[in-house]
Scaffold this active site. Structure first.
Site, PDB file in Angstrom:
ATOM      1  N   GLN A 101      -6.216  11.777 -28.437  1.00  0.00           N
ATOM      2  CA  GLN A 101      -7.263  10.784 -28.171  1.00  0.00           C
ATOM      3  C   GLN A 101      -8.486  11.117 -29.010  1.00  0.00           C
ATOM      4  O   GLN A 101      -9.447  10.359 -29.035  1.00  0.00           O
ATOM      5  CB  GLN A 101      -7.660  10.805 -26.691  1.00  0.00           C
ATOM      6  CG  GLN A 101      -6.518  10.475 -25.755  1.00  0.00           C
ATOM      7  CD  GLN A 101      -6.890  10.802 -24.307  1.00  0.00           C
ATOM      8  OE1 GLN A 101      -7.454   9.993 -23.595  1.00  0.00           O
ATOM      9  NE2 GLN A 101      -6.574  12.004 -23.871  1.00  0.00           N
ATOM     10  N   ASN A 102      -8.478  12.260 -29.651  1.00  0.00           N
ATOM     11  CA  ASN A 102      -9.668  12.712 -30.376  1.00  0.00           C
ATOM     12  C   ASN A 102      -9.766  12.036 -31.741  1.00  0.00           C
ATOM     13  O   ASN A 102      -8.763  11.862 -32.422  1.00  0.00           O
ATOM     14  CB  ASN A 102      -9.639  14.227 -30.548  1.00  0.00           C
ATOM     15  CG  ASN A 102      -9.653  14.944 -29.213  1.00  0.00           C
ATOM     16  OD1 ASN A 102      -9.935  14.325 -28.193  1.00  0.00           O
ATOM     17  ND2 ASN A 102      -9.333  16.217 -29.210  1.00  0.00           N
ATOM     18  N   HIS A 119      -6.700   6.789 -30.595  1.00  0.00           N
ATOM     19  CA  HIS A 119      -8.061   6.236 -30.527  1.00  0.00           C
ATOM     20  C   HIS A 119      -8.727   6.167 -31.902  1.00  0.00           C
ATOM     21  O   HIS A 119      -9.948   6.024 -31.996  1.00  0.00           O
ATOM     22  CB  HIS A 119      -8.923   7.040 -29.544  1.00  0.00           C
ATOM     23  CG  HIS A 119      -8.547   6.819 -28.107  1.00  0.00           C
ATOM     24  ND1 HIS A 119      -9.042   7.581 -27.071  1.00  0.00           N
ATOM     25  CD2 HIS A 119      -7.731   5.892 -27.524  1.00  0.00           C
ATOM     26  CE1 HIS A 119      -8.532   7.145 -25.918  1.00  0.00           C
ATOM     27  NE2 HIS A 119      -7.735   6.135 -26.171  1.00  0.00           N
ATOM     28  N   CYS A 127     -13.376  -2.449 -42.646  1.00  0.00           N
ATOM     29  CA  CYS A 127     -14.210  -3.613 -42.960  1.00  0.00           C
ATOM     30  C   CYS A 127     -14.058  -4.664 -41.864  1.00  0.00           C
ATOM     31  O   CYS A 127     -12.952  -5.004 -41.453  1.00  0.00           O
ATOM     32  CB  CYS A 127     -13.812  -4.187 -44.313  1.00  0.00           C
ATOM     33  SG  CYS A 127     -14.812  -5.626 -44.755  1.00  0.00           S
ATOM     34  N   CYS A 150     -15.765  -5.554 -50.680  1.00  0.00           N
ATOM     35  CA  CYS A 150     -15.793  -7.026 -50.572  1.00  0.00           C
ATOM     36  C   CYS A 150     -17.159  -7.534 -50.113  1.00  0.00           C
ATOM     37  O   CYS A 150     -17.395  -8.737 -50.066  1.00  0.00           O
ATOM     38  CB  CYS A 150     -14.696  -7.522 -49.625  1.00  0.00           C
ATOM     39  SG  CYS A 150     -15.141  -7.455 -47.864  1.00  0.00           S
ATOM     40  N   THR A 188      -7.809  16.854 -21.342  1.00  0.00           N
ATOM     41  CA  THR A 188      -8.199  15.455 -21.127  1.00  0.00           C
ATOM     42  C   THR A 188      -8.454  15.221 -19.644  1.00  0.00           C
ATOM     43  O   THR A 188      -7.713  15.746 -18.797  1.00  0.00           O
ATOM     44  CB  THR A 188      -7.154  14.449 -21.664  1.00  0.00           C
ATOM     45  OG1 THR A 188      -7.588  13.115 -21.330  1.00  0.00           O
ATOM     46  CG2 THR A 188      -5.748  14.686 -21.127  1.00  0.00           C
TER      47      THR A 188
HETATM   48  P1  OAD Z   1     -13.231  13.853 -21.354  1.00  0.00           P
HETATM   49  O1  OAD Z   1     -14.587  14.298 -21.787  1.00  0.00           O
HETATM   50  O2  OAD Z   1     -13.141  12.718 -20.416  1.00  0.00           O
HETATM   51  O3  OAD Z   1     -12.486  15.075 -20.660  1.00  0.00           O
HETATM   52  C1  OAD Z   1     -12.481  16.349 -21.222  1.00  0.00           C
HETATM   53  C2  OAD Z   1     -11.557  17.221 -20.401  1.00  0.00           C
HETATM   54  O4  OAD Z   1     -11.448  18.464 -21.046  1.00  0.00           O
HETATM   55  C3  OAD Z   1     -12.006  17.493 -18.962  1.00  0.00           C
HETATM   56  O5  OAD Z   1     -10.905  17.298 -18.081  1.00  0.00           O
HETATM   57  C4  OAD Z   1     -12.430  18.954 -18.984  1.00  0.00           C
HETATM   58  O6  OAD Z   1     -12.179  19.617 -17.757  1.00  0.00           O
HETATM   59  C5  OAD Z   1     -11.539  19.496 -20.078  1.00  0.00           C
HETATM   60  N1  OAD Z   1     -12.035  20.678 -20.809  1.00  0.00           N
HETATM   61  C6  OAD Z   1     -13.313  20.968 -21.174  1.00  0.00           C
HETATM   62  N2  OAD Z   1     -13.357  22.101 -21.894  1.00  0.00           N
HETATM   63  C7  OAD Z   1     -12.075  22.537 -21.996  1.00  0.00           C
HETATM   64  C8  OAD Z   1     -11.454  23.644 -22.639  1.00  0.00           C
HETATM   65  N3  OAD Z   1     -12.178  24.542 -23.321  1.00  0.00           N
HETATM   66  N4  OAD Z   1     -10.119  23.778 -22.550  1.00  0.00           N
HETATM   67  C9  OAD Z   1      -9.377  22.875 -21.847  1.00  0.00           C
HETATM   68  N5  OAD Z   1      -9.905  21.804 -21.216  1.00  0.00           N
HETATM   69  C10 OAD Z   1     -11.232  21.631 -21.304  1.00  0.00           C
HETATM   70  O7  OAD Z   1     -12.394  13.612 -22.685  1.00  0.00           O
HETATM   71  P2  OAD Z   1     -11.083  12.743 -22.889  1.00  0.00           P
HETATM   72  O8  OAD Z   1     -10.159  12.851 -21.736  1.00  0.00           O
HETATM   73  O9  OAD Z   1     -10.581  13.060 -24.239  1.00  0.00           O
HETATM   74  O10 OAD Z   1     -12.457   7.313 -25.760  1.00  0.00           O
HETATM   75  O11 OAD Z   1     -11.687  11.279 -22.921  1.00  0.00           O
HETATM   76  C11 OAD Z   1     -10.841  10.196 -23.122  1.00  0.00           C
HETATM   77  C12 OAD Z   1     -11.539   9.148 -23.920  1.00  0.00           C
HETATM   78  O12 OAD Z   1     -12.771   8.788 -23.311  1.00  0.00           O
HETATM   79  C13 OAD Z   1     -11.956   9.580 -25.312  1.00  0.00           C
HETATM   80  O13 OAD Z   1     -10.912   9.475 -26.255  1.00  0.00           O
HETATM   81  C14 OAD Z   1     -13.046   8.616 -25.621  1.00  0.00           C
HETATM   82  C15 OAD Z   1     -13.805   8.727 -24.333  1.00  0.00           C
HETATM   83  O14 OAD Z   1     -14.710   7.755 -24.040  1.00  0.00           O
HETATM   84  C16 OAD Z   1     -12.766   6.527 -26.775  1.00  0.00           C
HETATM   85  O15 OAD Z   1     -13.562   6.859 -27.613  1.00  0.00           O
HETATM   86  C17 OAD Z   1     -12.026   5.223 -26.759  1.00  0.00           C
END
Ligand code: OAD
Length: 240
Positions: A101-102, A119, A127, A150, A188
Site C-alpha cells: 500500500q506504500n 496505491h 497527466c 502536452c 498495516t
Molecule cells: P497506517 O498508518 O494506517 O497503519 C500503520 C500500521 O503500522 C499500524 O497498524 C501500526 O501499528 C503499524 N506499525 C507502526 N510502526 C511499525 C513498525 N515499526 N513495525 C510494524 N508495524 C508498525 O498505514 P496503512 O495501513 O499503510 O492510503 O494505511 C493504509 C492506507 O491509508 C495508506 O496506503 C494510505 C492511507 O491513507 C492512501 O494513500 C490511499
C-alpha cells in the site's frame, strides 16, 4: 529466538507460494511517519483536504505542496532491514508476491522487483489531460503543479480516497492472496479497503495468515500467528 518466530520461520521456509501485504509500518523505522496511530499523518492533516480528487480539484497547488514535502522526507531516508528481508525472500522463493500500500518506493530501493503497488507511487506523475505517466524523482519538483509535455497539469500517481485501485494490479494482488500458502500482513492498520480484505481472502483460500505489527489490528483476530514488534526486527529473523 522467540518460539513463535521460530515456528513461522520454519513454515515460511517450507511454503512454496508466499504473498506479503505491507503498509506504512514497514517504513516507520526508516523515518517515514505512518498515517494512523501516535504521530500519524492523519492526526495533523485532514485526509479529505489533501488526498481526495475533490481536494486536488479545489486546490492543486496545496495538494502538490504536501506531496512535494512528503517526497522530500522520503528522498532523505533509506530502506531498512524489513524492506531488505522481503527483497531477499523474493530471491529465495520462486513464487513470492509483494503487495504494498506504500507509495514511498522503499521496496524498490531495497531490491524488490515483483511488486504490486496497489496505491500507486509517489515518484510517478500522471497527466490529468492525456493520462501519460512519467517518473520524476527531483526533490523539490521544479514546478508546482508540474505539467506534462502536452501542456496538461499532472497529478501524483497515487490512489486517493474515493478512487478505484489500478485494475490489473488489484486483480494480480487478489490472485496472489488466493494462491498463497502463507500471507504476511506487515505494518498495516488494516482499516483501508479493499486492501484490508486481502487477509480474509487469503484465509478463506486456505493460507496461513501471519501478522507482523507493533499493535493489534482487525487482522489480529483472523491471524494464525501474530508477531508483535517492529517489522525491521522481526522480518530479518524470518529470513536469516
Ligand atoms: P497506517 O498508518 O494506517 O497503519 C500503520 C500500521 O503500522 C499500524 O497498524 C501500526 O501499528 C503499524 N506499525 C507502526 N510502526 C511499525 C513498525 N515499526 N513495525 C510494524 N508495524 C508498525 O498505514 P496503512 O495501513 O499503510 O492510503 O494505511 C493504509 C492506507 O491509508 C495508506 O496506503 C494510505 C492511507 O491513507 C492512501 O494513500 C490511499
Amino acid at each position: 529466538m522467540d518460539p513463535t518466530i521460530a515456528r513461522v520461520r520454519d513454515l515460511l521456509h517450507q511454503a512454496s507460494s508466499i504473498a506479503a501485504l505491507t503498509g506504512a509500518g514497514i517504513s516507520a523505522e526508516s523515518g517515514i511517519p505512518t498515517f494512523r496511530g501516535p504521530g500519524g499523518v492523519w492526526r495533523t492533516y485532514r485526509a479529505e483536504n489533501l488526498a481526495t480528487p475533490e481536494a486536488f480539484a479545489n486546490d492543486p497547488k496545496l495538494v502538490w505542496e504536501w506531496y512535494n514535502f512528503r517526497r522530500g522526507i522520503i528522498a532523505g531516508v533509506k530502506p531498512n532491514a524489513g524492506h531488505r528481508a522481503l527483497a531477499e525472500l523474493e530471491q529465495r522463493k520462486e513464487n513470492f508476491s509483494l503487495i504494498t500500500q506504500n507509495v514511498d518506493g522503499l521496496h524498490d530501493r531495497a531490491g524488490s522487483r515483483n511488486l504490486l503497488k496497489i496505491h500507486g507511487d509517489i515518484w510517478t506523475l500522471r497527466c490529468t489531460v492525456c493520462a501519460r505517466e512519467r517518473s520524476a524523482t527531483a526533490t523539490p519538483l521544479p514546478e508546482l503543479p508540474p505539467h506534462c509535455a502536452c501542456g496538461g497539469m499532472e497529478r501524483p500517481g497515487v490512489v486517493w480516497f474515493g478512487e478505484g485501485l489500478p485494475g490489473q494490479i488489484w486483480i494480480d494482488a487478489q490472485r496472489a492472496a488466493q494462491h498463497a500458502q502463507m500471507l504476511l500482513v506487515i505494518g498495516t492498520s488494516a482499516v483501508v479497503y479493499p486492501a484490508a480484505g486481502l487477509a480474509a481472502l487469503a484465509k478463506r483460500s486456505g493460507a496461513a495468515v501471519v501478522e507482523i505489527n507493533i499493535a493489534e489490528t482487525p487482522v489480529s483476530a483472523q491471524a494464525d500467528y501474530s508477531l508483535r514488534g517492529p517489522a525491521a526486527e522481526i522480518l530479518p529473523q524470518l529470513v536469516p
